[in-house]
Write an enzyme that holds these catalytic residues in place. Structure first.
Site, PDB file in Angstrom:
ATOM      1  CG  LEU A  23      -1.983  -1.036   1.358  1.00  0.00           C
ATOM      2  CD1 LEU A  23      -2.648  -0.969   2.727  1.00  0.00           C
ATOM      3  CD2 LEU A  23      -3.023  -0.816   0.266  1.00  0.00           C
ATOM      4  CB  THR A  69       8.530  -4.353   3.110  1.00  0.00           C
ATOM      5  OG1 THR A  69       7.646  -5.212   3.824  1.00  0.00           O
ATOM      6  CG2 THR A  69       8.439  -4.650   1.624  1.00  0.00           C
ATOM      7  CE  LYS A  73      10.067  -4.255   7.607  1.00  0.00           C
ATOM      8  NZ  LYS A  73       9.013  -4.135   8.628  1.00  0.00           N
ATOM      9  CG  ASN A  94      10.395   0.839   8.806  1.00  0.00           C
ATOM     10  OD1 ASN A  94      11.212   1.642   9.253  1.00  0.00           O
ATOM     11  ND2 ASN A  94       9.098   1.021   8.932  1.00  0.00           N
ATOM     12  CG  ASP A 110       7.268  -1.286  11.078  1.00  0.00           C
ATOM     13  OD1 ASP A 110       6.589  -0.621  10.275  1.00  0.00           O
ATOM     14  OD2 ASP A 110       8.000  -2.232  10.722  1.00  0.00           O
ATOM     15  CB  ALA A 135       6.760 -13.259  20.072  1.00  0.00           C
ATOM     16  N   GLY A 136       6.385 -11.958  16.663  1.00  0.00           N
ATOM     17  CA  GLY A 136       7.116 -11.860  15.398  1.00  0.00           C
ATOM     18  C   GLY A 136       7.714 -10.466  15.222  1.00  0.00           C
ATOM     19  CB  ALA A 138       4.400  -6.708  13.542  1.00  0.00           C
ATOM     20  NE  ARG A 159       2.320 -21.009  16.444  1.00  0.00           N
ATOM     21  CZ  ARG A 159       2.137 -21.024  15.136  1.00  0.00           C
ATOM     22  NH1 ARG A 159       1.081 -21.635  14.638  1.00  0.00           N
ATOM     23  NH2 ARG A 159       2.972 -20.435  14.320  1.00  0.00           N
TER      24      ARG A 159
HETATM   25  P1  NAP Z   1       5.745 -12.811  11.753  1.00  0.00           P
HETATM   26  O1  NAP Z   1       7.086 -12.242  12.054  1.00  0.00           O
HETATM   27  O2  NAP Z   1       5.628 -13.913  10.767  1.00  0.00           O
HETATM   28  O3  NAP Z   1       5.094 -13.292  13.149  1.00  0.00           O
HETATM   29  C1  NAP Z   1       3.861 -13.964  13.150  1.00  0.00           C
HETATM   30  C2  NAP Z   1       3.374 -14.124  14.580  1.00  0.00           C
HETATM   31  O4  NAP Z   1       2.061 -14.706  14.522  1.00  0.00           O
HETATM   32  C3  NAP Z   1       4.215 -15.037  15.450  1.00  0.00           C
HETATM   33  O5  NAP Z   1       4.160 -14.594  16.777  1.00  0.00           O
HETATM   34  C4  NAP Z   1       3.502 -16.385  15.289  1.00  0.00           C
HETATM   35  O6  NAP Z   1       3.708 -17.254  16.381  1.00  0.00           O
HETATM   36  C5  NAP Z   1       2.064 -15.929  15.277  1.00  0.00           C
HETATM   37  N1  NAP Z   1       1.185 -16.889  14.622  1.00  0.00           N
HETATM   38  C6  NAP Z   1       1.076 -17.121  13.282  1.00  0.00           C
HETATM   39  N2  NAP Z   1       0.159 -18.074  13.063  1.00  0.00           N
HETATM   40  C7  NAP Z   1      -0.311 -18.461  14.274  1.00  0.00           C
HETATM   41  C8  NAP Z   1      -1.271 -19.420  14.700  1.00  0.00           C
HETATM   42  N3  NAP Z   1      -1.960 -20.157  13.816  1.00  0.00           N
HETATM   43  N4  NAP Z   1      -1.509 -19.537  16.011  1.00  0.00           N
HETATM   44  C9  NAP Z   1      -0.844 -18.778  16.902  1.00  0.00           C
HETATM   45  N5  NAP Z   1       0.090 -17.850  16.575  1.00  0.00           N
HETATM   46  C10 NAP Z   1       0.349 -17.706  15.276  1.00  0.00           C
HETATM   47  O7  NAP Z   1       4.750 -11.669  11.232  1.00  0.00           O
HETATM   48  P2  NAP Z   1       4.781 -10.118  11.558  1.00  0.00           P
HETATM   49  O8  NAP Z   1       5.597  -9.409  10.561  1.00  0.00           O
HETATM   50  O9  NAP Z   1       5.110  -9.940  13.012  1.00  0.00           O
HETATM   51  O10 NAP Z   1       3.260  -9.694  11.271  1.00  0.00           O
HETATM   52  C11 NAP Z   1       2.219 -10.100  12.146  1.00  0.00           C
HETATM   53  C12 NAP Z   1       0.914  -9.441  11.666  1.00  0.00           C
HETATM   54  O11 NAP Z   1       1.008  -8.024  11.818  1.00  0.00           O
HETATM   55  C13 NAP Z   1       0.615  -9.700  10.184  1.00  0.00           C
HETATM   56  O12 NAP Z   1      -0.765  -9.914  10.017  1.00  0.00           O
HETATM   57  C14 NAP Z   1       1.017  -8.410   9.511  1.00  0.00           C
HETATM   58  O13 NAP Z   1       0.262  -8.138   8.349  1.00  0.00           O
HETATM   59  C15 NAP Z   1       0.673  -7.395  10.591  1.00  0.00           C
HETATM   60  N6  NAP Z   1       1.493  -6.180  10.490  1.00  0.00           N
HETATM   61  C16 NAP Z   1       0.842  -4.998  10.490  1.00  0.00           C
HETATM   62  C17 NAP Z   1       1.558  -3.825  10.413  1.00  0.00           C
HETATM   63  C18 NAP Z   1       0.831  -2.516  10.434  1.00  0.00           C
HETATM   64  O14 NAP Z   1       1.433  -1.500  10.067  1.00  0.00           O
HETATM   65  N7  NAP Z   1      -0.407  -2.510  10.875  1.00  0.00           N
HETATM   66  C19 NAP Z   1       2.962  -3.865  10.339  1.00  0.00           C
HETATM   67  C20 NAP Z   1       3.602  -5.097  10.340  1.00  0.00           C
HETATM   68  C21 NAP Z   1       2.850  -6.261  10.409  1.00  0.00           C
HETATM   69  P3  NAP Z   1       4.960 -18.285  16.436  1.00  0.00           P
HETATM   70  O15 NAP Z   1       6.138 -17.498  16.939  1.00  0.00           O
HETATM   71  O16 NAP Z   1       4.511 -19.333  17.386  1.00  0.00           O
HETATM   72  O17 NAP Z   1       5.149 -18.793  15.028  1.00  0.00           O
END
Ligand code: NAP
Length: 278
Positions: A23, A69, A73, A94, A110, A135-136, A138, A159
Site C-alpha cells: 500500500l 519490507t 529488513k 524499514n 513501525d 512475538a514476530g 511486528a 504460541r
Molecule cells: P511474523 O514475524 O511472521 O510473526 C507472526 C506471529 O504470529 C508469530 O508470533 C507467530 O507465532 C504468530 N502466529 C502465526 N500463526 C499463528 C497461529 N496459527 N496460532 C498462533 N500464533 C500464530 O509476522 P509479523 O511481521 O510480526 O506480522 C504479524 C501481523 O502483523 C501480520 O498480520 C502483519 O500483516 C501485521 N502487520 C501490520 C503492520 C501494520 O502497520 N499494521 C505492520 C507489520 C505487520 P509463532 O512465533 O509461534 O510462530
C-alpha cells in the site's frame, strides 16, 4: 492529478519481495501530492539476497528515501552506515535516509508508528500495563517502542516460547513472558499475530475483553477484524492496524523531507486502495 515528473523530481521507493501488493506507493504519493512537493514514490521488487545492491543503487541514483519490507529488513540493518537506536535494538530497518555526506542511516518506524496510532486514538502508553499476543517482527517493534514510551509492563504471549522470551527482552526489566490469563489485568491488549488477516478467526477468546481495555489489532485487512468487533461490542476502546501503517509511513516522510505529511490524506488513500481490492 499527479505531479509532472521533471529532472528535479526526488524519488523514494520501497524494496521488498513480493512488493506488488504494497500500500506504500498509494499512501506516499497521496501525501506528496497533497503537500505539493516534487517527489514520487515507486515500488521495486528486489529478490532475496539482493538488498545490498539495492542500497548501492540508492547511493548511485541519489534516491531521496527508501522503505524496506520483507525479506530485506535484517540485511539492510547489517549494511547501512549507521543505525537509529530502535533499528539497532531490533536488528531491523524499514526506512533508509541518505545523509548529506552520502552515508545511509537506517531507522525502524513501525513501533513509533504504532505508538502514534495509539495517541491519535487518545491513548497514552506511558504508565500502562500491556499484553501483546504474538512475538514476530511486528510485535518486536511494538515492544521496543512501548519500552521507549515508558510503558509500565509488557507481557508477551505467544504460541512458541522462545520468540516470546526474545521479544520480552526488548522491554528490559519491564518485559516478561506471560499467558492469556494476564489479559484481564492489562490496560492495553495488542493482537500482533497474523491471525485475522482475511478471516474471522481470533487468536484468543475475545470474551476475555472488557470495557476498561484498549484493544489494538495490527491486522488491517479487514479494517475491523473479528477481534476488534467483539472488543467494540464489549465497550473497549479499539485501535485498528491501518493507523500503525499510516503513521509509520508518515514518520518516514518526516525523516526524508523534514516535514510532517497529512496523515488524513494518507489514511484515506490506504482505505481507498483496500476497498478497491475488496
Ligand atoms: P511474523 O514475524 O511472521 O510473526 C507472526 C506471529 O504470529 C508469530 O508470533 C507467530 O507465532 C504468530 N502466529 C502465526 N500463526 C499463528 C497461529 N496459527 N496460532 C498462533 N500464533 C500464530 O509476522 P509479523 O511481521 O510480526 O506480522 C504479524 C501481523 O502483523 C501480520 O498480520 C502483519 O500483516 C501485521 N502487520 C501490520 C503492520 C501494520 O502497520 N499494521 C505492520 C507489520 C505487520 P509463532 O512465533 O509461534 O510462530
Amino acid at each position: 492529478m499527479t505531479n509532472a515528473v521533471t529532472a528535479a523530481t526526488r524519488i523514494a521507493a520501497v524494496i521488498g519481495c513480493p512488493v506488488r501488493h504494497s500500500l506504500s506507493p498509494a499512501l506516499h504519493n497521496a501525501a506528496f501530492e497533497a503537500a505539493g512537493v516534487d517527489w514520487i514514490y515507486a515500488a521495486f521488487e528486489v529478490a532475496p539476497d539482493h538488498a545490498d545492491e539495492a542500497l548501492d543503487a540508492m547511493r548511485v541514483l541519489g534516491l531521496g528515501g527508501l522503505s524496506v519490507t520483507m525479506p530485506h529488513k535484517e540485511q539492510v540493518a547489517q549494511s547501512v552506515d549507521e543505525l537509529d537506536p530502535s533499528a539497532a535494538a531490533l536488528g531491523s530497518v524499514n526506512t533508509v535516509v541518505p545523509l548529506p555526506d552520502g552515508r545511509l542511516r537506517g531507522y525502524s518506524t513501525d513501533g513509533a508508528g504504532f505508538v502514534a496510532s495509539l495517541r491519535a486514538a487518545g491513548v497514552e502508553p506511558s504508565g500502562r500495563k500491556a499484553v501483546i499476543v504474538g512475538a514476530g517482527a511486528a510485535a518486536r517493534a511494538v515492544v521496543d517502542a512501548l519500552y521507549r514510551h515508558d510503558i509500565a509492563e509488557v507481557v508477551v504471549v505467544n504460541r512458541s516460547p522462545e520468540p516470546a522470551f526474545r521479544a520480552s527482552l526488548l522491554a528490559h526489566e519491564r518485559g516478561r513472558v506471560g499467558h492469556l490469563d494476564d489479559i484481564p489485568d492489562a490496560d492495553l491488549v495488542i493482537q500482533a499475530t497474523s491471525i485475522g488477516m482475511g478471516t474471522t478467526d481470533t487468536p484468543f477468546d475475545a470474551a476475555l475483553l472488557r470495557s476498561h481495555h484498549v484493544v489494538a489489532d495490527l491486522v488491517y485487512h479487514p479494517l475491523e477484524t473479528a477481534l476488534l468487533a467483539v472488543a467494540r461490542e464489549a465497550g473497549a476502546t479499539v485501535v485498528d492496524g491501518l493507523g500503525m501503517l499510516v503513521h509509520q509511513a508518515a514518520l518516514q516522510q518526516e525523516l526524508w523531507l523534514g516535514r510532517s505529511p497529512n496523515v488524513g490524506v494518507m489514511r484515506a488513500a490506504a482505505e481507498r486502495e483496500l476497498a478497491a481490492r475488496g
